[in-house]
Design a protein around this motif. Structure first.
Motif, mmCIF file in Angstrom:
data_model
loop_
_atom_site.group_PDB
_atom_site.id
_atom_site.type_symbol
_atom_site.label_atom_id
_atom_site.label_comp_id
_atom_site.label_asym_id
_atom_site.label_seq_id
_atom_site.Cartn_x
_atom_site.Cartn_y
_atom_site.Cartn_z
ATOM 1 N N VAL A 69 20.702 14.838 -24.343
ATOM 2 C CA VAL A 69 21.302 14.878 -25.681
ATOM 3 C C VAL A 69 22.438 15.896 -25.657
ATOM 4 N N GLU A 70 23.643 15.427 -25.933
ATOM 5 C CA GLU A 70 24.797 16.316 -25.904
ATOM 6 C C GLU A 70 24.800 17.252 -27.113
ATOM 7 N N GLY A 71 25.192 18.475 -26.847
ATOM 8 C CA GLY A 71 25.379 19.431 -27.926
ATOM 9 C C GLY A 71 24.110 20.055 -28.469
ATOM 10 N N GLN A 72 22.971 19.808 -27.837
ATOM 11 C CA GLN A 72 21.707 20.375 -28.307
ATOM 12 C C GLN A 72 21.119 21.308 -27.251
ATOM 13 N N GLU A 73 20.593 22.423 -27.721
ATOM 14 C CA GLU A 73 19.986 23.397 -26.808
ATOM 15 C C GLU A 73 18.784 22.809 -26.085
ATOM 16 N N LYS A 74 18.013 22.009 -26.798
ATOM 17 C CA LYS A 74 16.833 21.369 -26.231
ATOM 18 C C LYS A 74 16.844 19.895 -26.611
ATOM 19 N N GLY A 93 17.843 18.776 -33.145
ATOM 20 C CA GLY A 93 18.861 17.934 -33.767
ATOM 21 C C GLY A 93 18.405 16.519 -34.051
ATOM 22 N N LEU A 94 17.104 16.322 -34.298
ATOM 23 C CA LEU A 94 16.611 14.979 -34.623
ATOM 24 C C LEU A 94 17.284 14.487 -35.902
ATOM 25 N N THR A 95 17.641 13.216 -35.905
ATOM 26 C CA THR A 95 18.332 12.635 -37.057
ATOM 27 C C THR A 95 17.450 11.602 -37.738
ATOM 28 N N GLY A 96 17.761 11.328 -38.969
ATOM 29 C CA GLY A 96 16.989 10.355 -39.728
ATOM 30 C C GLY A 96 17.220 10.585 -41.209
ATOM 31 N N LYS A 97 16.486 9.860 -41.998
ATOM 32 C CA LYS A 97 16.676 9.922 -43.438
ATOM 33 C C LYS A 97 15.345 9.719 -44.135
ATOM 34 N N TYR A 98 15.106 10.484 -45.179
ATOM 35 C CA TYR A 98 13.909 10.279 -45.985
ATOM 36 C C TYR A 98 14.217 10.634 -47.432
ATOM 37 N N ALA A 117 4.506 21.215 -28.080
ATOM 38 C CA ALA A 117 3.546 22.291 -28.378
ATOM 39 C C ALA A 117 3.327 23.156 -27.140
ATOM 40 N N ARG A 118 3.275 22.527 -25.978
ATOM 41 C CA ARG A 118 3.081 23.290 -24.730
ATOM 42 C C ARG A 118 4.316 24.136 -24.413
ATOM 43 N N LEU A 119 5.513 23.534 -24.532
ATOM 44 C CA LEU A 119 6.740 24.242 -24.188
ATOM 45 C C LEU A 119 7.032 25.388 -25.153
ATOM 46 N N GLU A 120 6.728 25.186 -26.436
ATOM 47 C CA GLU A 120 7.062 26.180 -27.453
ATOM 48 C C GLU A 120 5.895 27.116 -27.766
ATOM 49 N N GLY A 121 4.762 26.915 -27.117
ATOM 50 C CA GLY A 121 3.602 27.780 -27.356
ATOM 51 C C GLY A 121 3.042 27.659 -28.756
ATOM 52 N N HIS A 132 14.759 22.578 -36.918
ATOM 53 C CA HIS A 132 15.845 22.403 -35.952
ATOM 54 C C HIS A 132 16.390 20.972 -35.978
ATOM 55 N N SER A 133 16.229 20.287 -37.105
ATOM 56 C CA SER A 133 16.648 18.885 -37.198
ATOM 57 C C SER A 133 17.899 18.748 -38.056
ATOM 58 N N ASN A 134 18.468 17.560 -38.020
ATOM 59 C CA ASN A 134 19.612 17.224 -38.871
ATOM 60 C C ASN A 134 19.251 16.040 -39.764
ATOM 61 N N LEU A 135 18.086 16.112 -40.379
ATOM 62 C CA LEU A 135 17.645 15.023 -41.241
ATOM 63 C C LEU A 135 18.500 14.958 -42.501
ATOM 64 N N GLU A 136 18.764 13.735 -42.918
ATOM 65 C CA GLU A 136 19.487 13.515 -44.171
ATOM 66 C C GLU A 136 18.467 13.256 -45.270
ATOM 67 N N VAL A 137 18.593 13.988 -46.362
ATOM 68 C CA VAL A 137 17.655 13.866 -47.472
ATOM 69 C C VAL A 137 18.318 13.104 -48.611
ATOM 70 N N GLU A 138 17.665 12.047 -49.057
ATOM 71 C CA GLU A 138 18.144 11.306 -50.219
ATOM 72 C C GLU A 138 17.284 11.698 -51.419
ATOM 73 N N TYR A 139 17.906 12.328 -52.371
ATOM 74 C CA TYR A 139 17.166 12.805 -53.539
ATOM 75 C C TYR A 139 17.092 11.694 -54.588
ATOM 76 N N VAL A 140 15.887 11.415 -55.028
ATOM 77 C CA VAL A 140 15.669 10.382 -56.036
ATOM 78 C C VAL A 140 14.965 11.015 -57.229
ATOM 79 N N ASP A 141 15.406 10.625 -58.413
ATOM 80 C CA ASP A 141 14.834 11.211 -59.631
ATOM 81 C C ASP A 141 13.411 10.759 -59.852
ATOM 82 N N GLU A 142 13.138 9.471 -59.626
ATOM 83 C CA GLU A 142 11.803 8.944 -59.837
ATOM 84 C C GLU A 142 11.441 8.068 -58.673
ATOM 85 N N GLU A 143 10.242 8.253 -58.184
ATOM 86 C CA GLU A 143 9.756 7.432 -57.084
ATOM 87 C C GLU A 143 9.584 6.013 -57.584
#
Length: 642
Positions: free
Chosen positions: A202-207, A211-216, A464-468, A517-528
């Motif tokens: 993954v370019e540009g990421q330390e690990k 920088g995981l991407t996605g949307k919720y 979990a193993r790598l980050e203790g 450490h992510s780059n998730l995009e958050v979509e704010y909704v007034d009512e579910e």
């Protein structure tokens, strides 16, 4: 036709079995060895790592000699390998002699006492005469060789962990015909192996997992809750000062009052029976602020002066604990005994330092906003974690063994059949569903989810193993105590449950770490579940496209009908009535209409209930309930359905 609610079907699919299914719907051909069915539990990797993979699919025979054996390994898709083992002459003779000794103990042959050493040729001929294979001894020797050689070859020579069943490339009977005790033999075997964790670059990421991407989706920041929390904090540190004589009370002031209450009559203002002592009182401190007390009290005190008695009309809250007063109207005689000017501090660095040493106004507000946001986020953590998991699975370069997919699909399939029976479906109907074809269809549908879940499990354990990242013991103990309380007198496997609890808690901690450490995009909704304008526009567009396609098909049908049936030259006939024309067009169209094309279904976009229902429809396990409003609906079965 069997009918069951979509919700029930969704539950059947959603619940993953916690123990492996005992029955197989079809058996792999020419399979030798033992099966490891523990790798398909929902926490795929956690169970394996906890046991340090000590429980494997193959058992070594005690005292076996594998010296001199060599092997050649070829990688295959889906984390499978083809292993060609050359068993030395000493190993083939030892395996064959062992097979003879074991069979001799159990076989009775005329002319030989039981347990005596019987010549191999006699044993083979006797077994063949009794309906067995003439090469059964050699097949047993080959099985012994595989069980003794495959694990050390994979683990020691190639540093691989075998899982599932090893399968001979050449059939056991064919191989037995070429087997000669005391001579080397090549055993070609296919087998699934435990995959290694390999991260994609993954370019540009330390690990690689940063920088995981996605949307919720989640609700917007609760500004009102923040303001109330900040206001409560400021109120806690408010100061009181004496009020000037004759000054009227204002909003924000404080006072001490003596109250005597009465139930109000129908007009809401005339005094009735006295209220219980608990509803009245002397030396009651009242802070003049909105929403603090029963409706009308604060408003009635505004403008009052010390020493003054006012008649105030109030309404008790509907949700009052005392149901005899809840929602009722009352009248109070309120005497103002004293008044004070109440000063609420502003949020400054000085105020923040009073709240906690070292705090500034900026850090105080920041911490409070974070605390409010984290509390609200709990409602949407699952959606956030789904987005993280989907992105995380794409970062892992890992092939998933077919053994894992098959075992997990078999467990879910078995659980689904069990739930059908619990819901009242007849055993005969269930038996008709349990076929190799249905299982393979179900496996294909479930495979993407199984593969993704397996990758996520591998990745989170590795992170979990790598980050203790470890789960505090007291957190596990607290959860176990809750489970014991819920279980009551019911028994459960404490060790297995503790491992599952620890795995679940650890995964939550990993997700929290990844979220930071992510780059998730958050979509704010007034009512579910509110109105989704984009979705409505998309559905409208799709509906329009379908209508155009239908019109195009109808035009093609009409054109084809005109070409195939040229109108003969005849005398003019009276123009048919419109009704007759419509009937004829319908008849012609029904004859020439093309066969319907199966609709391609996007399971990823469906919610759990619709996914479950469509899966079962595709498998032929349930029929879609006809629409009573459809013109093609057959109402003759209405009474039967009712």
């Amino acid at each position: 036709m069997f009918r069951v609610s979509k919700l029930a079907l969704a539950v059947c699919l959603a619940v993953a079995s916690v123990s492996p299914g005992a029955d197989a719907f079809f058996a792999p051909a020419t399979a030798i060895g033992h099966v490891n069915t523990h790798a398909s539990s929902p926490a795929f990797v956690a169970q394996q790592q906890q046991q340090k993979r000590a429980s494997t699919a193959f058992r070594m025979a005690e005292g076996s000699a594998v010296e001199g054996a060599t092997s050649i390994l070829v990688r295959k898709p889906d984390s499978a390998v083809e292993l060609t083992i050359t068993a030395p002459a000493s190993a083939t003779k030892a395996a064959y002699d062992k097979a003879i000794a074991e069979v001799s103990k159990q076989m009775s042959v005329p002319g030989f006492r039981k347990g005596a050493k019987i010549p191999p040729q006699v044993i083979e001929n006797t077994m063949a005469s009794r309906g067995g294979s003439k090469f059964a001894l050699r097949e047993q020797a080959i099985s012994t060789l595989i069980n003794e050689l495959i694990e050390p070859c994979l683990k020691d020579e190639h540093n691989l962990e075998p899982i599932g069943q090893p399968t001979l490339v050449l059939g056991a009977e064919e191989l037995a015909k070429m087997f000669e005790p005391g001579k080397p033999v090549d055993l070609a075997i296919t087998c699934d192996v435990w995959p290694d964790v390999k991260w994609k670059d993954v370019e540009g990421q330390e690990k690689p997992y940063f920088g995981l991407t996605g949307k919720y989706k989640r609700k917007p920041f609760n500004e009102a809750r923040f303001n109330k929390a900040l206001g409560d904090l400021k109120d806690k540190y408010a100061t009181l000062s004496d009020m000037e004589e004759g000054k009227a009370l204002e909003m924000g002031d404080a006072c001490v009052v003596n109250m005597v209450g009465y139930m109000a009559q129908e007009d809401g203002k005339t005094k009735g029976e006295p209220l219980p002592n608990a509803a009245s009182g002397d030396s009651v401190e009242v802070i003049l602020g909105e929403g603090r007390y029963m409706e009308g009290l604060v408003e009635g005190l505004i403008g009052a002066k010390v020493g003054e008695t006012k008649e105030i009309y109030v309404s008790f809250p509907e949700k009052l604990r005392d149901k005899t007063l809840a929602g009722k109207k009352a009248v109070f005689d309120v005497e103002v005994a004293s008044g004070s000017i109440r000063t609420v501090p502003e949020v400054t660095d000085e105020f923040a330092a009073i709240v906690r040493e070292g705090l500034t106004a900026e850090t105080l507000v920041s911490e409070l906003r974070k605390a409010i946001d984290e509390e609200d986020l709990k409602e949407f953590v699952e959606e956030r974690n789904k987005a993280l998991a989907k992105s995380l699975a794409e970062r892992l370069d890992c092939e998933v063994p077919d053994t894992i997919v098959t075992n997990q699909a078999r467990e879910k399939y078995s659980e689904m059949m069990t739930d059908f029976r619990d819901n009242g479906m007849a055993d005969e109907e269930i038996k008709k569903m349990i076929t190799p074809e249905n299982f393979l269809k179900y496996k294909d549908i479930e495979k993407p989810d199984v593969v993704r879940d397996f990758k996520v499990s591998m990745a989170t354990d590795e992170i979990a193993r790598l980050e203790g990242i470890e789960v505090p013991a007291n957190a596990v103990d607290e959860q176990m105590a809750n489970l014991r309380k819920e279980a009551g007198d019911s028994e459960f496997d404490e060790n297995k449950m503790r491992a599952s609890v620890e795995s679940t808690l650890q995964r939550r901690l990993v997700y929290d770490f990844l979220s930071e450490h992510s780059n998730l995009e958050v979509e704010y909704v007034d009512e579910e579940g509110g109105f989704d304008e984009n979705l409505m526009n998309q559905l409208a567009e799709e509906s329009l496209q379908r209508e155009k396609e239908l019109e195009k098909q109808a035009a093609e049908v009409d054109a084809a009908a005109s070409e195939e049936e040229p109108e003969p030259v005849v005398e003019a006939e009276p123009e048919p009535e419109p009704k007759d024309v419509e009937a004829r067009v319908v008849e012609e169209t029904s004859v020439s209409a093309p066969a319907p094309v199966a609709e391609e279904k996007d399971f990823d976009s469906m919610d759990l209930e619709d996914k479950a229902f469509n899966i079962l429809v595709d498998l032929g396990m349930v029929d879609k309930t006809p629409d009573p409003d459809s013109p093609d609906y057959d109402h003759s079965t209405d009474d039967e359905i009712c």
